[in-house]
Design a protein around this motif. Sequence first.
Motif, mmCIF file in Angstrom:
data_model
loop_
_atom_site.group_PDB
_atom_site.id
_atom_site.type_symbol
_atom_site.label_atom_id
_atom_site.label_comp_id
_atom_site.label_asym_id
_atom_site.label_seq_id
_atom_site.Cartn_x
_atom_site.Cartn_y
_atom_site.Cartn_z
ATOM 1 N N GLY A 1 1.512 -1.846 -2.386
ATOM 2 C CA GLY A 1 2.710 -1.508 -3.597
ATOM 3 C C GLY A 1 3.864 -1.675 -2.772
ATOM 4 N N PRO A 2 4.918 -1.410 -3.620
ATOM 5 C CA PRO A 2 4.808 -0.759 -4.971
ATOM 6 C C PRO A 2 4.705 -1.973 -6.106
ATOM 7 N N ASN B 1 -1.899 1.737 -0.563
ATOM 8 C CA ASN B 1 -2.123 1.853 -1.670
ATOM 9 C C ASN B 1 -3.408 1.616 -2.228
ATOM 10 N N SER C 1 0.442 -6.271 -7.686
ATOM 11 C CA SER C 1 0.824 -5.889 -6.245
ATOM 12 C C SER C 1 2.113 -6.711 -5.876
ATOM 13 N N LYS C 2 2.587 -6.046 -4.924
ATOM 14 C CA LYS C 2 4.088 -6.321 -4.517
ATOM 15 C C LYS C 2 4.424 -7.760 -4.406
#
Length: 366
Positions: A188-189, A214, A155-156
């Motif tokens: 995300g990204p 996401n 995860s981001k």
Amino acid sequence: MEESFVLRNATCVNGLTADYVINEGVLTDVTAAGSGRAQRIIDCSDAYVSSGWIDLHVHAFPALDPYGDEIDEIGIKQGVTTVVDAGSCGADRMAELTASRKRAKTNLYAFLNISRIGLSRVDELSDLAWLDQEKAVQTARAYEDFIVGLKARMSKSVVRDSGIKPLLIARSLSDAASLPLMVHIGSGPPAIEDIVALLHKRDIITHYLHGKPNNLFDEEGKPLQVLLDALRRGVHLDVGHGTASFSFRIAEAAKRHGIPLHTISTDIYRGNRLNGPVYGMAHVLSKFLHLGYTLEEVIAAVTVNAANWLQKPELGRIQVGGAANLTLFTVKNKPLILTDSDGETRLAAKTIEAVGVVVNGEFIEC
């Protein structure tokens, strides 16, 4: 260790009531209710019995903050006889986690974080220099009886500017070490489509019911094609409730669209055990009972399904002549307000509560 005892009048989830006789850690007999004989009789007239609950996603390395806790606090005290630490440690500290098994009554296994620093930071995949592939493979081989897979938190907030690269490295490590991946999904990204496309049979998506952007469902609650394709490939779905990774809205959509319930896990650590919304395995199981899954389906998700994924089927069955590895629990007509990770609530009519375990020959009250 208790020499011998009987769990009297315990009811299996199929409705059959019996006596369970344990001698020196072995289940020696399952006999008609009231007929079991042993030195000690434990009345289980109001309780169900199952094979010992397995939590496939916990954080059991207490030295880490915020993601850490004592093994038995999130294990036997919660009715869970086997926990699997989900990537608290990378190669740098896996030896310490392995050694901690000796101090606990709960059975412990682990996923190896692909970052050698593990959760000593919460952005452990943000610097690719921390992904020491040679050291990771060596560690996996050194503790092959303990490490069950590799963990990548995609995860981001974890990968920052590394994007999908850590998962590509994880895929390579998986092949080199012959171990499946557990992949954490979240905001995300990287995009969820790019993450899931890289997963193979036996790889795990944990947090599959999170409600953040996401996620694996569209705005109408329909499962994304990438999720359906992954299921056809044999990718495994794991709840991993946690502080921020379980949404009633998404879980209701998954149930409505027939997405299978593979394993229920807590992603428990000190903070969400004490302050919620996790509290313990029984509390999380109560949420799935409320969602409309049968008691049999709910208990299978923490027994036989988890044991089969671990390729340790003996942990998921009650078998005369085998090790006594059992959980005792009740289902009460006791209304309870349940809260998900987004603050949404549901009023449950029934509540599951753990009352005791048998592990390594010992009966322990929860």
